[in-house]
Design an enzyme around this catalytic site. Structure first.
Site, PDB file in Angstrom:
ATOM      1  N   HIS A  54       0.738  -1.086  -0.090  1.00 47.69           N
ATOM      2  CA  HIS A  54      -0.041   0.122  -0.063  1.00 47.69           C
ATOM      3  C   HIS A  54       1.014   1.222  -0.071  1.00 47.69           C
ATOM      4  O   HIS A  54       0.606   2.301  -0.592  1.00 47.69           O
ATOM      5  CB  HIS A  54      -0.954   0.040   1.450  1.00 47.69           C
ATOM      6  CG  HIS A  54      -2.031  -1.192   0.890  1.00 47.69           C
ATOM      7  ND1 HIS A  54      -3.210  -1.065   1.988  1.00 47.69           N
ATOM      8  CD2 HIS A  54      -2.364  -1.887   0.248  1.00 47.69           C
ATOM      9  CE1 HIS A  54      -3.964  -2.146   1.496  1.00 47.69           C
ATOM     10  NE2 HIS A  54      -3.438  -2.562   0.456  1.00 47.69           N
ATOM     11  N   ASP A  55       1.875   1.144   0.734  1.00 48.17           N
ATOM     12  CA  ASP A  55       2.745   2.296   0.906  1.00 48.17           C
ATOM     13  C   ASP A  55       3.426   2.729  -0.537  1.00 48.17           C
ATOM     14  O   ASP A  55       3.634   3.843  -1.183  1.00 48.17           O
ATOM     15  CB  ASP A  55       3.885   2.156   1.916  1.00 48.17           C
ATOM     16  CG  ASP A  55       4.748   3.376   2.526  1.00 48.17           C
ATOM     17  OD1 ASP A  55       3.891   4.418   2.271  1.00 48.17           O
ATOM     18  OD2 ASP A  55       5.587   3.254   2.856  1.00 48.17           O
ATOM     19  N   VAL A  58       0.696   4.136  -2.882  1.00 47.21           N
ATOM     20  CA  VAL A  58       0.296   5.488  -2.864  1.00 47.21           C
ATOM     21  C   VAL A  58       1.487   6.631  -2.935  1.00 47.21           C
ATOM     22  O   VAL A  58       1.143   7.758  -3.584  1.00 47.21           O
ATOM     23  CB  VAL A  58      -0.243   5.582  -1.138  1.00 47.21           C
ATOM     24  CG1 VAL A  58      -0.806   7.340  -1.167  1.00 47.21           C
ATOM     25  CG2 VAL A  58      -1.472   4.814  -1.309  1.00 47.21           C
ATOM     26  N   PRO A  87      -5.835  -0.905  -5.210  1.00 44.78           N
ATOM     27  CA  PRO A  87      -7.029  -1.924  -5.953  1.00 44.78           C
ATOM     28  C   PRO A  87      -7.702  -2.345  -4.538  1.00 44.78           C
ATOM     29  O   PRO A  87      -7.548  -2.574  -3.728  1.00 44.78           O
ATOM     30  CB  PRO A  87      -6.338  -2.950  -6.307  1.00 44.78           C
ATOM     31  CG  PRO A  87      -4.817  -2.683  -6.263  1.00 44.78           C
ATOM     32  CD  PRO A  87      -4.617  -1.519  -5.588  1.00 44.78           C
ATOM     33  N   HIS A 117      -0.596 -13.188  -1.836  1.00 44.88           N
ATOM     34  CA  HIS A 117      -1.888 -13.818  -0.966  1.00 44.88           C
ATOM     35  C   HIS A 117      -1.577 -15.377  -0.574  1.00 44.88           C
ATOM     36  O   HIS A 117      -2.447 -16.087  -0.202  1.00 44.88           O
ATOM     37  CB  HIS A 117      -3.059 -13.481  -1.879  1.00 44.88           C
ATOM     38  CG  HIS A 117      -3.793 -12.037  -1.874  1.00 44.88           C
ATOM     39  ND1 HIS A 117      -4.518 -11.652  -2.870  1.00 44.88           N
ATOM     40  CD2 HIS A 117      -3.066 -10.941  -1.195  1.00 44.88           C
ATOM     41  CE1 HIS A 117      -4.506 -10.492  -2.346  1.00 44.88           C
ATOM     42  NE2 HIS A 117      -3.760 -10.126  -1.676  1.00 44.88           N
ATOM     43  N   THR A 118      -0.328 -15.621  -0.551  1.00 43.37           N
ATOM     44  CA  THR A 118      -0.022 -17.096  -0.365  1.00 43.37           C
ATOM     45  C   THR A 118       0.206 -17.055   1.141  1.00 43.37           C
ATOM     46  O   THR A 118       0.018 -17.960   1.865  1.00 43.37           O
ATOM     47  CB  THR A 118       1.253 -17.479  -0.992  1.00 43.37           C
ATOM     48  OG1 THR A 118       1.817 -18.929  -0.620  1.00 43.37           O
ATOM     49  CG2 THR A 118       2.590 -16.527  -0.553  1.00 43.37           C
ATOM     50  N   ASP A 178      -4.793 -18.056   1.185  1.00 39.10           N
ATOM     51  CA  ASP A 178      -4.490 -19.285   0.455  1.00 39.10           C
ATOM     52  C   ASP A 178      -4.860 -20.380   0.867  1.00 39.10           C
ATOM     53  O   ASP A 178      -4.385 -21.088   2.089  1.00 39.10           O
ATOM     54  CB  ASP A 178      -2.796 -19.176   0.484  1.00 39.10           C
ATOM     55  CG  ASP A 178      -2.107 -20.407  -0.240  1.00 39.10           C
ATOM     56  OD1 ASP A 178      -2.964 -21.128  -0.914  1.00 39.10           O
ATOM     57  OD2 ASP A 178      -0.947 -20.504  -0.277  1.00 39.10           O
ATOM     58  N   SER A 181      -3.425 -24.383   2.088  1.00 37.46           N
ATOM     59  CA  SER A 181      -1.921 -24.319   2.028  1.00 37.46           C
ATOM     60  C   SER A 181      -1.451 -25.567   2.975  1.00 37.46           C
ATOM     61  O   SER A 181      -1.830 -25.774   4.075  1.00 37.46           O
ATOM     62  CB  SER A 181      -1.307 -23.081   2.106  1.00 37.46           C
ATOM     63  OG  SER A 181      -0.132 -22.980   1.893  1.00 37.46           O
TER      64      SER A 181
HETATM   65  C1  HEM Z   1      -4.090  -7.127  -7.029  1.00 44.26           C
HETATM   66  C2  HEM Z   1      -4.745  -6.470  -6.098  1.00 44.26           C
HETATM   67  C3  HEM Z   1      -4.928  -6.668  -4.682  1.00 44.26           C
HETATM   68  C4  HEM Z   1      -6.129  -6.580  -4.119  1.00 44.26           C
HETATM   69  C5  HEM Z   1      -7.548  -6.183  -4.654  1.00 44.26           C
HETATM   70  C6  HEM Z   1      -5.965  -6.855  -2.800  1.00 44.26           C
HETATM   71  C7  HEM Z   1      -6.934  -6.996  -1.778  1.00 44.26           C
HETATM   72  C8  HEM Z   1      -6.709  -7.481  -0.409  1.00 44.26           C
HETATM   73  C9  HEM Z   1      -7.682  -7.822   0.473  1.00 44.26           C
HETATM   74  C10 HEM Z   1      -9.199  -7.304   0.499  1.00 44.26           C
HETATM   75  C11 HEM Z   1      -7.112  -8.326   1.638  1.00 44.26           C
HETATM   76  C12 HEM Z   1      -8.051  -8.705   2.875  1.00 44.26           C
HETATM   77  C13 HEM Z   1      -7.958  -7.465   3.732  1.00 44.26           C
HETATM   78  C14 HEM Z   1      -9.053  -7.586   5.062  1.00 44.26           C
HETATM   79  O1  HEM Z   1      -9.621  -8.417   4.923  1.00 44.26           O
HETATM   80  O2  HEM Z   1      -8.816  -6.988   5.904  1.00 44.26           O
HETATM   81  C15 HEM Z   1      -5.767  -8.280   1.175  1.00 44.26           C
HETATM   82  C16 HEM Z   1      -4.935  -9.136   2.167  1.00 44.26           C
HETATM   83  C17 HEM Z   1      -3.676  -9.207   1.924  1.00 44.26           C
HETATM   84  N1  HEM Z   1      -2.802  -8.651   0.548  1.00 44.26           N
HETATM   85 FE1  HEM Z   1      -3.769  -8.017  -0.795  1.00 44.26          FE
HETATM   86  N2  HEM Z   1      -4.734  -7.230  -2.660  1.00 44.26           N
HETATM   87  C18 HEM Z   1      -4.079  -6.974  -3.624  1.00 44.26           C
HETATM   88  C19 HEM Z   1      -2.578  -7.163  -4.051  1.00 44.26           C
HETATM   89  C20 HEM Z   1      -1.698  -7.422  -3.124  1.00 44.26           C
HETATM   90  C21 HEM Z   1      -0.417  -6.996  -3.232  1.00 44.26           C
HETATM   91  C22 HEM Z   1       0.303  -6.907  -4.674  1.00 44.26           C
HETATM   92  C23 HEM Z   1       0.229  -7.496  -2.061  1.00 44.26           C
HETATM   93  C24 HEM Z   1       1.446  -7.441  -1.765  1.00 44.26           C
HETATM   94  C25 HEM Z   1       2.681  -7.425  -2.626  1.00 44.26           C
HETATM   95  C26 HEM Z   1      -0.562  -7.949  -1.248  1.00 44.26           C
HETATM   96  C27 HEM Z   1      -0.501  -8.571   0.042  1.00 44.26           C
HETATM   97  C28 HEM Z   1      -1.431  -8.938   0.842  1.00 44.26           C
HETATM   98  C29 HEM Z   1      -1.522  -9.642   2.228  1.00 44.26           C
HETATM   99  C30 HEM Z   1      -0.015 -10.248   2.527  1.00 44.26           C
HETATM  100  C31 HEM Z   1      -2.485  -9.720   2.626  1.00 44.26           C
HETATM  101  C32 HEM Z   1      -2.918 -10.431   4.225  1.00 44.26           C
HETATM  102  C33 HEM Z   1      -2.651  -9.368   5.446  1.00 44.26           C
HETATM  103  C34 HEM Z   1      -2.831  -9.879   6.710  1.00 44.26           C
HETATM  104  O3  HEM Z   1      -3.211 -11.109   6.917  1.00 44.26           O
HETATM  105  O4  HEM Z   1      -2.685  -9.104   7.418  1.00 44.26           O
HETATM  106  N3  HEM Z   1      -2.037  -7.785  -1.920  1.00 44.26           N
HETATM  107  N4  HEM Z   1      -5.340  -7.890   0.119  1.00 44.26           N
END
Ligand code: HEM
Length: 214
Positions: A54-55, A58, A87, A117-118, A178, A181
Site C-alpha cells: 500500500h505504501d 500511494v 486496488p 496472497h500465499t 491461501d 496451503s
Molecule cells: C491485485 C490487487 C489486490 C487486491 C484487490 C488486494 C486485496 C486484499 C484484501 C481485500 C485483503 C484482505 C484485507 C482484509 O480483509 O482486511 C488483502 C490481504 C493481503 N494482501 Fe492484498 N490485494 C491485492 C494485491 C496485493 C499485493 C500486490 C500484495 C503484496 C505485494 C498483497 C498482500 C496482501 C497480504 C500479505 C494480505 C494479508 C494481510 C494480513 O493477513 O494481515 N496484496 N489483500
C-alpha cells in the site's frame, strides 16, 4: 510564512539515509524488532507485506522504492489518495490492471504480486459479496469451488446488515487467503499454492479469481 518554509525545508530533508550518522545500526534494530514481532504473531509478516504494498502504491510506485526516513513523512499521508489508488477486492480485472499501470506495473506484475496472497488472512467483509448474491444474481459466485463455498457460507452467514460494515463482528471474522496451503495456520509458507488454488477455483477474493479470466 516562516513556519511554512520550515515545514517545506523539513519535508525536503526526507532521505533513505536519515539515520546513517545518528543511528547507523537502525536497520539491524528494525530487523530484530520485526523478527520478534513475527515470532509472537506470525501474521505480522503478512500484515507488513501488505503495508509495504500500500505504501509503495500511494507514495511512489514501481517494483522497488527507497523508503524515505525521518518522521516527517506524515505530512504527505492521505486517506483519500490511498482509497483511490489502492486496488479493491471488488474492482474489475480491468480496473486492477489500470491501477497497477498508473504506478508503472504491468499485467505480469499484477499476477505475480497477487501471489503475495500465499500468506495472511482476509475478513468476511472482503469476500462475502461472492457467497449469496454475487453481482445481484441472487446466487453465489459460480466460479467458486462448491465445497469451499459451503465452508465460507458457514463462516460468514448471510446477515444483510454486515456486508457494508467493515467493522461489524461477522465482517471481521477471518479465513486464510491461501486456502488449504500445506503448512501452518494461518498459512505461512511462501509457496505457489495460491496459484494452484486459482486453477482449482479456490481463490478467496473476487480480485484473485478474476486473474483466471484471461
Ligand atoms: C491485485 C490487487 C489486490 C487486491 C484487490 C488486494 C486485496 C486484499 C484484501 C481485500 C485483503 C484482505 C484485507 C482484509 O480483509 O482486511 C488483502 C490481504 C493481503 N494482501 Fe492484498 N490485494 C491485492 C494485491 C496485493 C499485493 C500486490 C500484495 C503484496 C505485494 C498483497 C498482500 C496482501 C497480504 C500479505 C494480505 C494479508 C494481510 C494480513 O493477513 O494481515 N496484496 N489483500
Amino acid at each position: 510564512m516562516a513556519i511554512f518554509m520550515l515545514f517545506l525545508g523539513a519535508r525536503s530533508q526526507l532521505t533513505p539515509y536519515f539515520y546513517e550518522r545518528t543511528c547507523p545500526n537502525l536497520l539491524n534494530i528494525v530487523r530484530y524488532k520485526v523478527e520478534k514481532a513475527f515470532f509472537k504473531e506470525i501474521r505480522m509478516a503478512a500484515s507488513l507485506l501488505r503495508l509495504h504494498f500500500h505504501d509503495c502504491f500511494v507514495n511512489t510506485g514501481g517494483p522497488t522504492w527507497n523508503v524515505l526516513l525521518g518522521r516527517r513523512d506524515g505530512f504527505v499521508s492521505s486517506k483519500a489518495a490511498a482509497n483511490i489508488s489502492i486496488p479493491s477486492a471488488f474492482d474489475s480485472l480491468n480496473n486492477i490492471i489500470s491501477k497497477f499501470k498508473k504506478v508503472g506495473l504491468d499485467v505480469t506484475d499484477v499476477v505475480s504480486l497477487s501471489g503475495s496472497h500465499t500468506i495472511g488472512l482476509a475478513r468476511c467483509a472482503a469476500f462475502n459479496n461472492r457467497l449469496f448474491n454475487f453481482e445481484q444474481t441472487g446466487r453465489p459466485d459460480s466460479s467458486m469451488d462448491p465445497h469451499m463455498l459451503f465452508q465460507l457460507q458457514l463462516l460468514c452467514p448471510n446477515v444483510s446488515s454486515y456486508s457494508a460494515d467493515l467493522d461489524s463482528e461477522i465482517g471481521n471474522l477471518t479465513t486464510p487467503l491461501d486456502r488449504d496451503s500445506p503448512i501452518g495456520y494461518p498459512p505461512n509458507d511462501f509457496d505457489n499454492h495460491y496459484f494452484q488454488n486459482l486453477l482449482n477455483r479456490k481463490a478467496l477474493l473476487t480480485s484473485d479469481q478474476v486473474l483466471l479470466n484471461s
